[in-house]
Motif scaffolding. Sequence first.
Motif, PDB file in Angstrom:
ATOM      1  N   HIS A  30     -11.375  -4.655   6.189  1.00  0.00           N
ATOM      2  CA  HIS A  30     -10.783  -5.126   7.443  1.00  0.00           C
ATOM      3  C   HIS A  30     -11.021  -4.159   8.601  1.00  0.00           C
ATOM      4  CE1 HIS A  30      -8.773  -8.290   5.228  1.00  0.00           C
ATOM      5  NE2 HIS A  30      -8.236  -7.401   4.414  1.00  0.00           N
ATOM      6  N   LYS A  31     -12.012  -3.290   8.483  1.00  0.00           N
ATOM      7  CA  LYS A  31     -12.239  -2.303   9.543  1.00  0.00           C
ATOM      8  C   LYS A  31     -12.692  -2.982  10.830  1.00  0.00           C
ATOM      9  CE  LYS A  31     -17.077  -1.162   8.497  1.00  0.00           C
ATOM     10  NZ  LYS A  31     -18.005  -0.067   8.102  1.00  0.00           N
ATOM     11  N   ILE A  32     -12.468  -2.290  11.924  1.00  0.00           N
ATOM     12  CA  ILE A  32     -12.840  -2.807  13.242  1.00  0.00           C
ATOM     13  C   ILE A  32     -14.343  -2.636  13.435  1.00  0.00           C
ATOM     14  CG2 ILE A  32     -12.436  -2.601  15.729  1.00  0.00           C
ATOM     15  CD1 ILE A  32      -9.758  -1.225  14.985  1.00  0.00           C
ATOM     16  N   LEU A  33     -15.015  -3.695  13.808  1.00  0.00           N
ATOM     17  CA  LEU A  33     -16.450  -3.648  14.063  1.00  0.00           C
ATOM     18  C   LEU A  33     -16.680  -3.415  15.547  1.00  0.00           C
ATOM     19  CD1 LEU A  33     -17.708  -6.621  11.843  1.00  0.00           C
ATOM     20  CD2 LEU A  33     -17.492  -4.203  11.248  1.00  0.00           C
ATOM     21  N   THR A  34     -17.513  -2.439  15.866  1.00  0.00           N
ATOM     22  CA  THR A  34     -17.794  -2.116  17.259  1.00  0.00           C
ATOM     23  C   THR A  34     -19.269  -2.336  17.536  1.00  0.00           C
ATOM     24  OG1 THR A  34     -16.025  -0.462  17.270  1.00  0.00           O
ATOM     25  CG2 THR A  34     -17.647  -0.340  19.033  1.00  0.00           C
ATOM     26  N   GLU A  35     -19.538  -3.193  18.477  1.00  0.00           N
ATOM     27  CA  GLU A  35     -20.909  -3.482  18.883  1.00  0.00           C
ATOM     28  C   GLU A  35     -20.993  -3.353  20.394  1.00  0.00           C
ATOM     29  OE1 GLU A  35     -21.500  -7.368  17.361  1.00  0.00           O
ATOM     30  OE2 GLU A  35     -21.657  -6.730  15.262  1.00  0.00           O
ATOM     31  N   GLN A  36     -22.172  -3.598  20.949  1.00  0.00           N
ATOM     32  CA  GLN A  36     -22.353  -3.452  22.390  1.00  0.00           C
ATOM     33  C   GLN A  36     -21.456  -4.408  23.168  1.00  0.00           C
ATOM     34  OE1 GLN A  36     -26.511  -3.848  23.294  1.00  0.00           O
ATOM     35  NE2 GLN A  36     -27.002  -1.776  22.593  1.00  0.00           N
ATOM     36  N   GLY A  37     -21.179  -5.538  22.599  1.00  0.00           N
ATOM     37  CA  GLY A  37     -20.337  -6.513  23.285  1.00  0.00           C
ATOM     38  C   GLY A  37     -18.861  -6.203  23.203  1.00  0.00           C
ATOM     39  N   GLY A  38     -18.477  -5.167  22.451  1.00  0.00           N
ATOM     40  CA  GLY A  38     -17.073  -4.815  22.310  1.00  0.00           C
ATOM     41  C   GLY A  38     -16.668  -4.707  20.858  1.00  0.00           C
ATOM     42  N   SER A  39     -15.362  -4.745  20.603  1.00  0.00           N
ATOM     43  CA  SER A  39     -14.813  -4.599  19.256  1.00  0.00           C
ATOM     44  C   SER A  39     -14.285  -5.931  18.750  1.00  0.00           C
ATOM     45  CB  SER A  39     -13.686  -3.558  19.261  1.00  0.00           C
ATOM     46  OG  SER A  39     -14.167  -2.307  19.692  1.00  0.00           O
ATOM     47  N   SER A  40     -14.335  -6.094  17.423  1.00  0.00           N
ATOM     48  CA  SER A  40     -13.851  -7.343  16.832  1.00  0.00           C
ATOM     49  C   SER A  40     -13.334  -7.087  15.426  1.00  0.00           C
ATOM     50  CB  SER A  40     -14.968  -8.397  16.790  1.00  0.00           C
ATOM     51  OG  SER A  40     -16.028  -7.968  15.937  1.00  0.00           O
ATOM     52  N   CYS A  41     -12.511  -8.030  14.944  1.00  0.00           N
ATOM     53  CA  CYS A  41     -11.958  -7.960  13.590  1.00  0.00           C
ATOM     54  C   CYS A  41     -12.190  -9.321  12.941  1.00  0.00           C
ATOM     55  CB  CYS A  41     -10.473  -7.615  13.628  1.00  0.00           C
ATOM     56  SG  CYS A  41     -10.099  -6.058  14.458  1.00  0.00           S
ATOM     57  N   PRO A  42     -13.356  -9.536  12.342  1.00  0.00           N
ATOM     58  CA  PRO A  42     -13.724 -10.874  11.846  1.00  0.00           C
ATOM     59  C   PRO A  42     -12.850 -11.384  10.709  1.00  0.00           C
ATOM     60  CG  PRO A  42     -15.366  -9.223  11.215  1.00  0.00           C
ATOM     61  CD  PRO A  42     -14.453  -8.569  12.190  1.00  0.00           C
ATOM     62  N   THR A  43     -12.145 -10.509   9.971  1.00  0.00           N
ATOM     63  CA  THR A  43     -11.315 -10.972   8.855  1.00  0.00           C
ATOM     64  C   THR A  43      -9.932 -11.434   9.310  1.00  0.00           C
ATOM     65  OG1 THR A  43     -10.375  -8.776   8.402  1.00  0.00           O
ATOM     66  CG2 THR A  43     -12.469  -9.330   7.324  1.00  0.00           C
ATOM     67  N   GLY A  44      -9.607 -11.197  10.595  1.00  0.00           N
ATOM     68  CA  GLY A  44      -8.274 -11.540  11.075  1.00  0.00           C
ATOM     69  C   GLY A  44      -7.297 -10.386  11.012  1.00  0.00           C
ATOM     70  N   TRP A  45      -7.723  -9.282  10.396  1.00  0.00           N
ATOM     71  CA  TRP A  45      -6.917  -8.065  10.349  1.00  0.00           C
ATOM     72  C   TRP A  45      -7.748  -6.908  10.905  1.00  0.00           C
ATOM     73  CZ3 TRP A  45      -1.852  -7.953   9.188  1.00  0.00           C
ATOM     74  CH2 TRP A  45      -1.306  -9.027   8.471  1.00  0.00           C
ATOM     75  N   CYS A  46      -7.087  -5.983  11.593  1.00  0.00           N
ATOM     76  CA  CYS A  46      -7.760  -4.825  12.169  1.00  0.00           C
ATOM     77  C   CYS A  46      -7.205  -3.559  11.512  1.00  0.00           C
ATOM     78  CB  CYS A  46      -7.532  -4.754  13.677  1.00  0.00           C
ATOM     79  SG  CYS A  46      -8.030  -6.238  14.571  1.00  0.00           S
ATOM     80  N   ALA A  47      -8.026  -2.920  10.682  1.00  0.00           N
ATOM     81  CA  ALA A  47      -7.590  -1.702   9.997  1.00  0.00           C
ATOM     82  C   ALA A  47      -8.192  -0.492  10.701  1.00  0.00           C
ATOM     83  CB  ALA A  47      -8.011  -1.726   8.531  1.00  0.00           C
ATOM     84  N   GLY A  48      -7.325   0.338  11.245  1.00  0.00           N
ATOM     85  CA  GLY A  48      -7.771   1.551  11.912  1.00  0.00           C
ATOM     86  C   GLY A  48      -7.406   2.781  11.099  1.00  0.00           C
ATOM     87  N   VAL A  49      -8.366   3.663  10.861  1.00  0.00           N
ATOM     88  CA  VAL A  49      -8.128   4.927  10.160  1.00  0.00           C
ATOM     89  C   VAL A  49      -8.271   6.046  11.187  1.00  0.00           C
ATOM     90  CG1 VAL A  49      -8.863   6.477   8.328  1.00  0.00           C
ATOM     91  CG2 VAL A  49      -8.995   4.001   7.991  1.00  0.00           C
TER      92      VAL A  49
END
Length: 714
Positions: A30-49
Motif C-alpha cells: 500500500h505504499k505511496i507511488l510518486t511519479e511526475q504527475g504527482g502521488s497516488s495510492c492505487p490500492t485505496g490505502w496510503c502507507a507512509g514509512v
Amino acid sequence: PNIIFLEIDSVSLSYSERFFPQTWSLLQKHKILTEQGGSSCPTGWCAGVFNKTSVVGQSSIVNQLAALSGCLDYKDTSEELNHYSRNGQWSHCPAGGKNSLGMDEGAVVKRDHWIFDVAKSLGYITLFGEEFCYEDSPYVVQTQSAFGLDNADLTLDKLFCDLARDWIKVKGKVNSQVKTWSVEYDSREVPDTCFDGKSRGEIGLEYVSQMWDAYDSSPKFAFLNALAAHDYSLDAAHSSLGAENYDRTVYNFLNKMMSRDDARDTYIVLRSDHGLQGGPYPIDYSTQIEHMHPWTAIIAPANHQILSLETFSSNQNRLTTGFDMYHSIRYLMSPSLVKGNDKQNSLLFDSGIPPWSHNLFQQMIPPNRNCRDAKIPKKFCPCIDERDDVAPSFYVGHSEQGQKFSLPVPNYDWRRTRFVANKLPGILVPRIAQSKYDVSFNKYVLRPRCNATIGSYMDEGMLEDSWQLINNITSLYPESDVSGGIFLYPRQMILLTYLVQRQIIAFMAENILTSDTPFRICETGFGSGHSAALFLSSAPNIEVVTFDRFDRPYQSASFTALQGYFGKRLKRVFGNSCSTVKAFDRTCHFVHGSSLCKTDNIDLIHKSGAGVTLTSTAMESLHDESVYFGKTAQWTSLVQKRCIEEITCFEEEERTLDASLYLARGKKQQISHKFCFAVSTGTCMTGSKQRPVPKTWNKSHFCPNWIVPVNATQ
C-alpha cells in the motif's frame, strides 16, 4: 476519523525490517507511488514509512510523553509552557493556542495536552492498553508524568493485573518481593505465553477489534503498547522469536481491520518509542545507532478529506519526532475551521499543540529542519553536525554516567575525503601535544601595497579547497538564494587578512593571547561560509564564532564541511543575531558585521575592547541607512558616541556581478562596492573590560589608490 495507535516497544526501523517481514509486505503493498504527475495510492490505502524519525530521549517515558501529550520532561525557558505535577512527577506542556478544551478541576491539569483527555473532550471512546500490569510501575508514562488514565473509557490493566497475581500465586511467590509489573510469563523455550489459546499480543488486539464492533457509530481512539520485542534477555534468538510471532499477529489484525466496512474512516499508526536499549545488545555499536531511529509508519485511507497526499508523502523523508505524531493526531481529532475550499484550515481547539511540531498530513516539514528546532537533545541527535560526539555510548554498563575516558575527536581530511586515524599517546607520539593555538608569527607582516595578492598572506590552496567544499554544497540547492560574497572583493580579502595577522601579533605581544587561547573573530552572517573560511585560513590560532539563523538549506551542510576541514576552531551561535550577539558572554578580538540585523555592528563593538578592529560588509554606497554613514546608520551612531576611531574606507575595482548571486537579485550588473575599517575606542564595551592593545594599523599602511574619502560625521 477513528484512530488506532499501535506502539511496538523497542523496535528500530532496521529491526522492523529484519523481524517484521509480513507487516512490511503489507506496507509495501500500500505504499505511496510518486511519479511526475504527482502521488497516488492505487490500492485505496496510503502507507507512509517515516525513515528519519528520531527519539527525543532515551526511555519509553520521554518518547511516549512527546507522542501522547506533546509535553517535555524538562523545563525549556525558550518556550511558553504550563507546568503540571502529579505524585511528584512534573510535565512541562505548551501553553499556546487560541481555544482551550478547559481545565480538569480534579487533576488541576488542562484537557489540552494528554491525548486521552483531548479525545474524551471531543467525544471519542478511548482505550489505553499495556500488555502487562502497570500499576506502580516506575517505567510507564501514566505513572511517571503529570497525567493519569482516569478519563480513559477502557483499559487492559485489570485483566493483566489479575493474570499477574494468579501467576505469583501459582509460582508460590506471594510473600516474595516480586512486583506485579515485573511478572514475565514467557521463557526461552516459549517466546510468547498463551492464555486460553491466545498470546498476549492477540488479546490486546482482540480488545481493539471488539471495541470497533461495540461502538460502531462513535469515533474511537485506541492506544496499545505491545511488548513482543521488549525482551532484553541474554538469548538473542529468544528476543527475535517474540518479534516474529507478533509480526504474524499484527499482519492478521491489520488485514482484518482494513477490510471492515467502516475502515475508510480509520487511520492506523504503527510506531515504536525507541530501539533496543537493555541487556547485552547495546555493546554492539549498531544497536546504539538503531536506538535513535524508531520504526514509524502510518496507514491512511486514500482520498480522505483531511489528507494532503503530496505533503504526507514528502514528510516520509524529513526529520520527525513523537511531537509531530502528537500534532498529527490532534489534527485528526479536532474539528477544523474551514475557510472556503482551503484544505489548510485551522483547528478549532489548538491549545496545547507544540509550536515546534508539524502536522504530518498537512504541513510540509522543512528539509533543513535540525535537532535544535525539533527539540531533540544533542546526545540523541541523528544529525552528525549537531552532536557533541559522533558515537553514542549510552547504556553500555551505564558508561554515560561519570564516563572516565573521552573518545578522540574524529579527524576528517577533506582533501583526501576520508577520516584520518587518530594517533594515541605512545612511544612514537609525544605525550604532551602542542596546543592547537600555539603559533608564532614573524614580528613584521608585509604591508598591503598596491600590487599585493592574497597569496602574500596565506596558503591559497587551503582557501581554495575550503571554498570548493562550499561550492560543491551550494550547487545542490540551485533554487535557494546563496548569500555571502567576500570572494567578490579581492581587496577586502587582502586587507582583512593583513589586519587579522597584525592584531594577533599585538595581542600576543601584550600577553592577551597565550599558546592556549585562541584569537576570537566574531562575525554576524555566516552566509555560505566564505568569510569564515578566509579568516580561518589566515592563521592557525584563529577561532571564528559565527552568528546566524542557519535557516537556508545549504548552511548547516557548509558549516559541517568547514568544521571538518578546520576543526573545532569554527563555532556557531544559532538565532537572530540582533539578540544572540547581545547575549554572547565572551570577548571578541576582531569583529566583522555582515548580517541583515540593523544593530549587529553596534552589538559587536559592545563586545570589543580598545584597539579591536571593526570591519563590515562591502556596500554599494557608504551612505546607506543601515550599515555605514547614513543619518541613522550604525557607524554614524558609533562615531557620534565615540565608540570607534581611525575610520578608513576603500573601494573595490569594478567587476561584473553574475545574475545567479544573491546580491544581484536576478540581474547581471557592474558593481564597484566600498567598505570601511575602524578601531574600537573601548569606551562602549559592556561587561568586563579588556586590556587595551596598541593600534596596529593606520592609513599609511594601505595602497593610497584603494582609499576613498568619507565624511564619517555626515
